[in-house]
Design a protein around this motif. Sequence first.
Motif, short mmCIF file in Angstrom:
data_model
loop_
_atom_site.label_atom_id
_atom_site.label_comp_id
_atom_site.label_asym_id
_atom_site.label_seq_id
_atom_site.Cartn_x
_atom_site.Cartn_y
_atom_site.Cartn_z
N ARG A 148 35.20 42.53 42.42
CA ARG A 148 35.46 42.18 43.94
C ARG A 148 36.98 42.26 44.31
N GLU A 149 37.94 41.67 43.62
CA GLU A 149 39.17 41.76 44.13
C GLU A 149 39.71 43.13 44.00
N ALA A 150 39.43 43.94 42.98
CA ALA A 150 39.96 45.25 42.66
C ALA A 150 39.43 46.27 43.94
N VAL A 151 38.26 46.01 44.09
CA VAL A 151 37.81 47.09 45.25
C VAL A 151 38.20 46.83 46.54
N ALA A 152 38.42 45.36 46.79
CA ALA A 152 39.24 44.87 48.03
C ALA A 152 40.63 45.30 48.05
N ALA A 153 41.17 45.30 47.15
CA ALA A 153 42.78 45.55 47.06
C ALA A 153 42.94 47.30 47.18
N LEU A 154 41.87 47.93 46.78
CA LEU A 154 41.93 49.44 47.01
C LEU A 154 40.96 50.10 47.81
N PRO A 155 41.06 49.77 49.29
CA PRO A 155 40.36 50.53 50.20
C PRO A 155 40.64 52.06 50.12
N GLY A 156 39.28 52.52 50.21
CA GLY A 156 39.46 54.12 50.26
C GLY A 156 39.25 54.68 48.73
#
Length: 278
Positions: A148-156
Amino acid sequence: MSGGRDGRGASGERDGRAGPLRLAVTGAGGRMGREVIEAAADREGVAVAVAVNRTPIDPVSGVDVDPADRLGALLTAEEPDALVDFTGPESAVGYAETCADAGVPLVTGTTGFDDGGLDRLRAASGAIPVLKASNFARGVAALRRAVREAVAALPGYDVELTETHHNGKRDAPSGTAKSILDDVEDVRGDLDRRVHGREGDAPREADEIGVHARRAGDVTGEHEVLVAGNRETLELTHRAGDRGVFAEGAVDAAAWLADQDPGWYGFDDALDAGGADE
């Protein structure tokens, strides 16, 4: 569902236990049922009071196994603190309703429920505490938070999920994989289409999450999330060494759930409350 014995005093709190945590286990002859009984046998302060299976089997770790159709009577007679279920969607729903009638909290790691089955499970949680989780490994709980943290921090960035299990697993993708996919979609609203495998002319679309399920040998369980974009990749992976880790987590969850009010819970609730400590 009548609600039956709920083990609570006039204040609505669960009565304090004297002696060991007493568990009921369904599917005692299955892979996970056996693991749960063995995990309980290895742990001080835990005892299996009831074990049932649909077909006759010999005792498991010294615990006698009764026919599954006697579960209701056994729960009423033995009054266990919680029941742990790893069976199939149809049987798990029936066991949940039996628990609701007897007032016994339910922990289930069964996956593959359809919407109707989930509705019936949630209905049971009106009478008893119900904890449903697709995975009882603490590492998977940490993986989901990291994803959850990773995909939120890497939009696109693109997201792909691959899961691998033993050749006898029936549902695909796994329940854990579906939970991870739900997490990704909750965080990244632009990713709302799950594409299961690829074949032929299949260029990637911007809104998709790739999902790949592999079944081979005796693999206990592996989940890998790949996040890629901007000339870099991030891989987050969990591998379970054996099924004992899931059984131990389920016993931890049962110990915590036995003292909760009726309602719908997840494994994170037990972890956040410190209910899965060593």
